[in-house]
Design a protein around this motif. Structure first.
Motif, PDB file in Angstrom:
ATOM      1  N   ILE A 129       0.773  -1.082  -0.032  1.00  0.00           N
ATOM      2  CA  ILE A 129       0.011   0.118  -0.087  1.00  0.00           C
ATOM      3  C   ILE A 129       0.918   1.232  -0.166  1.00  0.00           C
ATOM      4  O   ILE A 129       0.662   2.124  -0.627  1.00  0.00           O
ATOM      5  CB  ILE A 129      -1.057  -0.055   1.236  1.00  0.00           C
ATOM      6  CG1 ILE A 129      -1.909  -0.929   0.916  1.00  0.00           C
ATOM      7  CG2 ILE A 129      -1.557   1.455   1.558  1.00  0.00           C
ATOM      8  CD1 ILE A 129      -2.981  -0.986   2.259  1.00  0.00           C
ATOM      9  N   VAL A 130       1.975   1.350   0.755  1.00  0.00           N
ATOM     10  CA  VAL A 130       2.858   2.270   0.911  1.00  0.00           C
ATOM     11  C   VAL A 130       3.329   2.679  -0.440  1.00  0.00           C
ATOM     12  O   VAL A 130       3.746   3.746  -0.937  1.00  0.00           O
ATOM     13  CB  VAL A 130       3.961   2.116   2.037  1.00  0.00           C
ATOM     14  CG1 VAL A 130       4.853   3.281   1.928  1.00  0.00           C
ATOM     15  CG2 VAL A 130       3.260   2.260   3.462  1.00  0.00           C
ATOM     16  N   VAL A 131       3.916   1.596  -0.880  1.00  0.00           N
ATOM     17  CA  VAL A 131       4.547   1.477  -2.302  1.00  0.00           C
ATOM     18  C   VAL A 131       3.536   2.092  -3.445  1.00  0.00           C
ATOM     19  O   VAL A 131       4.208   2.876  -4.268  1.00  0.00           O
ATOM     20  CB  VAL A 131       5.265   0.250  -2.798  1.00  0.00           C
ATOM     21  CG1 VAL A 131       5.863   0.204  -4.345  1.00  0.00           C
ATOM     22  CG2 VAL A 131       6.541  -0.013  -1.670  1.00  0.00           C
ATOM     23  N   ALA A 132       2.330   1.568  -3.656  1.00  0.00           N
ATOM     24  CA  ALA A 132       1.401   1.947  -4.385  1.00  0.00           C
ATOM     25  C   ALA A 132       1.012   3.208  -4.605  1.00  0.00           C
ATOM     26  O   ALA A 132       1.073   3.997  -5.377  1.00  0.00           O
ATOM     27  CB  ALA A 132       0.145   1.127  -4.435  1.00  0.00           C
ATOM     28  N   THR A 133       1.068   3.709  -2.983  1.00  0.00           N
ATOM     29  CA  THR A 133       0.597   5.328  -2.767  1.00  0.00           C
ATOM     30  C   THR A 133       1.646   6.059  -3.289  1.00  0.00           C
ATOM     31  O   THR A 133       1.516   7.338  -3.935  1.00  0.00           O
ATOM     32  CB  THR A 133       0.449   5.468  -1.310  1.00  0.00           C
ATOM     33  OG1 THR A 133      -0.589   4.666  -0.906  1.00  0.00           O
ATOM     34  CG2 THR A 133       0.012   6.923  -1.124  1.00  0.00           C
ATOM     35  N   ALA A 134       3.053   5.924  -2.911  1.00  0.00           N
ATOM     36  CA  ALA A 134       4.286   6.638  -3.538  1.00  0.00           C
ATOM     37  C   ALA A 134       4.382   6.728  -4.953  1.00  0.00           C
ATOM     38  O   ALA A 134       4.505   7.632  -5.373  1.00  0.00           O
ATOM     39  CB  ALA A 134       5.298   6.143  -2.858  1.00  0.00           C
TER      40      ALA A 134
ATOM     41  N   ILE B 234       4.260  -2.980  -8.194  1.00  0.00           N
ATOM     42  CA  ILE B 234       4.064  -4.237  -7.394  1.00  0.00           C
ATOM     43  C   ILE B 234       4.418  -5.370  -8.044  1.00  0.00           C
ATOM     44  O   ILE B 234       4.859  -6.203  -7.485  1.00  0.00           O
ATOM     45  CB  ILE B 234       2.487  -4.077  -7.131  1.00  0.00           C
ATOM     46  CG1 ILE B 234       2.265  -3.010  -6.072  1.00  0.00           C
ATOM     47  CG2 ILE B 234       1.867  -5.354  -6.307  1.00  0.00           C
ATOM     48  CD1 ILE B 234       0.642  -2.696  -5.946  1.00  0.00           C
ATOM     49  N   VAL B 235       4.252  -5.508  -9.357  1.00  0.00           N
ATOM     50  CA  VAL B 235       4.150  -6.640 -10.286  1.00  0.00           C
ATOM     51  C   VAL B 235       5.886  -6.956  -9.875  1.00  0.00           C
ATOM     52  O   VAL B 235       6.685  -7.824 -10.002  1.00  0.00           O
ATOM     53  CB  VAL B 235       4.046  -6.665 -11.661  1.00  0.00           C
ATOM     54  CG1 VAL B 235       4.525  -7.824 -12.450  1.00  0.00           C
ATOM     55  CG2 VAL B 235       2.405  -6.668 -11.546  1.00  0.00           C
ATOM     56  N   THR B 236       6.642  -5.697 -10.009  1.00  0.00           N
ATOM     57  CA  THR B 236       8.389  -5.749 -10.009  1.00  0.00           C
ATOM     58  C   THR B 236       8.795  -6.155  -8.719  1.00  0.00           C
ATOM     59  O   THR B 236       9.761  -7.103  -8.651  1.00  0.00           O
ATOM     60  CB  THR B 236       8.943  -4.470 -10.496  1.00  0.00           C
ATOM     61  OG1 THR B 236       8.314  -4.169 -11.791  1.00  0.00           O
ATOM     62  CG2 THR B 236      10.178  -4.363 -10.572  1.00  0.00           C
ATOM     63  N   LEU B 237       8.022  -5.832  -7.695  1.00  0.00           N
ATOM     64  CA  LEU B 237       8.649  -6.160  -6.520  1.00  0.00           C
ATOM     65  C   LEU B 237       8.122  -7.652  -6.187  1.00  0.00           C
ATOM     66  O   LEU B 237       9.088  -8.343  -5.599  1.00  0.00           O
ATOM     67  CB  LEU B 237       7.983  -5.392  -5.396  1.00  0.00           C
ATOM     68  CG  LEU B 237       8.198  -3.957  -5.334  1.00  0.00           C
ATOM     69  CD1 LEU B 237       7.400  -3.203  -4.157  1.00  0.00           C
ATOM     70  CD2 LEU B 237       9.777  -3.652  -5.106  1.00  0.00           C
ATOM     71  N   LEU B 238       7.114  -8.303  -6.562  1.00  0.00           N
ATOM     72  CA  LEU B 238       6.744  -9.479  -6.716  1.00  0.00           C
ATOM     73  C   LEU B 238       8.096 -10.282  -7.284  1.00  0.00           C
ATOM     74  O   LEU B 238       8.184 -11.401  -6.928  1.00  0.00           O
ATOM     75  CB  LEU B 238       5.225  -9.875  -6.809  1.00  0.00           C
ATOM     76  CG  LEU B 238       4.377  -9.224  -5.916  1.00  0.00           C
ATOM     77  CD1 LEU B 238       3.041  -9.494  -6.546  1.00  0.00           C
ATOM     78  CD2 LEU B 238       4.430  -9.805  -4.573  1.00  0.00           C
ATOM     79  N   PHE B 239       8.103 -10.032  -8.412  1.00  0.00           N
ATOM     80  CA  PHE B 239       9.162 -10.777  -9.366  1.00  0.00           C
ATOM     81  C   PHE B 239      10.517 -10.731  -8.593  1.00  0.00           C
ATOM     82  O   PHE B 239      11.325 -11.532  -8.447  1.00  0.00           O
ATOM     83  CB  PHE B 239       9.543  -9.950 -10.569  1.00  0.00           C
ATOM     84  CG  PHE B 239      10.692 -10.622 -11.511  1.00  0.00           C
ATOM     85  CD1 PHE B 239      10.694 -11.728 -12.100  1.00  0.00           C
ATOM     86  CD2 PHE B 239      11.751  -9.583 -11.439  1.00  0.00           C
ATOM     87  CE1 PHE B 239      11.595 -12.038 -12.876  1.00  0.00           C
ATOM     88  CE2 PHE B 239      12.894 -10.133 -12.240  1.00  0.00           C
ATOM     89  CZ  PHE B 239      12.689 -11.396 -12.895  1.00  0.00           C
ATOM     90  N   LEU B 240      10.849  -9.595  -7.978  1.00  0.00           N
ATOM     91  CA  LEU B 240      12.118  -9.405  -7.275  1.00  0.00           C
ATOM     92  C   LEU B 240      12.233 -10.518  -5.940  1.00  0.00           C
ATOM     93  O   LEU B 240      13.169 -10.972  -5.724  1.00  0.00           O
ATOM     94  CB  LEU B 240      12.182  -8.037  -6.662  1.00  0.00           C
ATOM     95  CG  LEU B 240      13.529  -7.546  -5.607  1.00  0.00           C
ATOM     96  CD1 LEU B 240      14.625  -7.864  -6.555  1.00  0.00           C
ATOM     97  CD2 LEU B 240      13.517  -6.197  -5.189  1.00  0.00           C
ATOM     98  N   ALA B 241      11.101 -10.674  -5.366  1.00  0.00           N
ATOM     99  CA  ALA B 241      10.882 -11.747  -4.477  1.00  0.00           C
ATOM    100  C   ALA B 241      10.999 -12.970  -4.865  1.00  0.00           C
ATOM    101  O   ALA B 241      11.551 -13.875  -4.241  1.00  0.00           O
ATOM    102  CB  ALA B 241       9.427 -11.478  -3.500  1.00  0.00           C
TER     103      ALA B 241
END
Length: 313
Positions: free
Chosen positions: A11-16, A59-66
């Motif tokens: 949520i914080v990342v999406a808002t930023a 968000i998709v990039t962060l999930l790919f990173l994980a």
């Protein structure tokens, strides 16, 4: 695994990222405004989609990173973080517990986003309801219909099968040839499916902080394209004269798909000087370059991003 902490981080990342997308729109929309032509409509679609696409892309990039960390594609440094430090790794997700303020902030952001979409969508649904009412009042299924109104109005309404409405007041104001120019303009809107495209564009603007920046450019490109269609059938000066005559009538259409659209000075200038062939500024392509390299920047600088996120939350 603390899914609540993961949700709060997203949520914080999406808002930023939403804030960043609106900053980009504020920076680039004047470029599109100064070069408003039918060719800029593709750029306007991209800019209107930005507050939706950019947070989702991050968000998709962060999930790919994980995923990349768990598969060993990227060396993770989760062990170097404290237990409560946020980091994008599903295997070593931080175990910090959200305080009441964090939970309330997350709920507030989600509710504000939902309310913003609902409030911005109300005029769109009202217009659609008014459109259905107008079409039910029309006898038959003809493309052009007469509206019992003393105001000089001409507009197109409807969904997949739009209709053109011409008021009695407009018929009394214009000559037969001028009426053909007006009808041809509305036919152009119908042929280009501007009624549905305008509704879709307005839906994309529901998440914008400053929707007027793109709305005015979008409406101008719609009118410029319709004016160019009419100028191919009639003399451009005659079309400009009709626009001036409608301006002197001082009647503004309550519907967006209408020859009474705003920015008449730009439209008349384009008709007289034939400025329809202007190209979009090359600098607008910087936004496409940014969208391509932004995911790579996140992956390669995710440690700094995690540190920044830890400071934000």
């Amino acid at each position: 695994m603390n899914y609540l902490a993961l949700g709060w981080m997203l949520i914080v990342v999406a808002t930023a990222t939403w804030v960043l997308s609106n900053v980009l729109i504020v920076l680039f929309s004047p470029l599109l405004r100064r070069a408003s032509t039918p060719r800029t409509r593709g750029h306007l679609w991209v800019m209107a989609s930005l507050p939706w696409v950019l947070p989702l892309l991050v968000i998709v990039t962060l999930l790919f990173l994980a995923l990349a960390k768990s598969q060993g594609w990227i060396h993770h440094h989760c062990e170097t973080h404290l237990a409560h430090h946020p980091h994008f790794c599903l295997e070593h997700l931080p175990t910090f517990a959200l305080h009441l303020s964090g939970s309330l902030s997350g709920m507030f952001i989600v509710m504000c986003s939902f309310c913003l979409i609902v409030v911005r969508s109300v005029p769109i649904w009202q217009l659609q309801a008014k459109s259905r009412t107008f079409q039910r009042l029309v006898q038959g299924k003809s493309l052009r219909n007469t509206l019992d109104d003393e105001r000089p109005l001409a507009f197109a309404l409807g969904g997949w099968k739009p209709s053109i409405f011409i008021s009695k007041g407009l018929r009394e104001l214009l000559s037969p040839k001028e009426m053909r120019i007006v009808v041809s303009h509305e036919v152009a809107h119908v042929r280009h499916k501007d009624v549905n495209k305008n509704a879709l564009f307005e839906m994309l603007l529901t998440l914008h902080a400053f929707p007027r920046l793109l709305r005015s450019s979008w409406n101008l490109t719609s009118e410029l394209r319709a004016d160019r269609y009419v100028a191919q059938k009639f003399d451009a000066l005659e079309v400009a004269d009709v626009l001036l005559k409608l301006r002197r009538a001082t009647t503004h259409s309550p519907f967006p798909t209408s020859i009474h659209g705003g920015q008449l000075s730009e439209r008349i200038d384009a008709l007289i000087h034939d400025k329809h062939s202007r190209r979009s500024p090359i600098s607008i392509h910087l936004i496409y370059f940014f969208l391509m390299v932004f995911p790579c920047l996140i992956v390669f600088s995710h440690h700094s991003l995690e540190t920044l996120l830890g400071w934000l939350i």
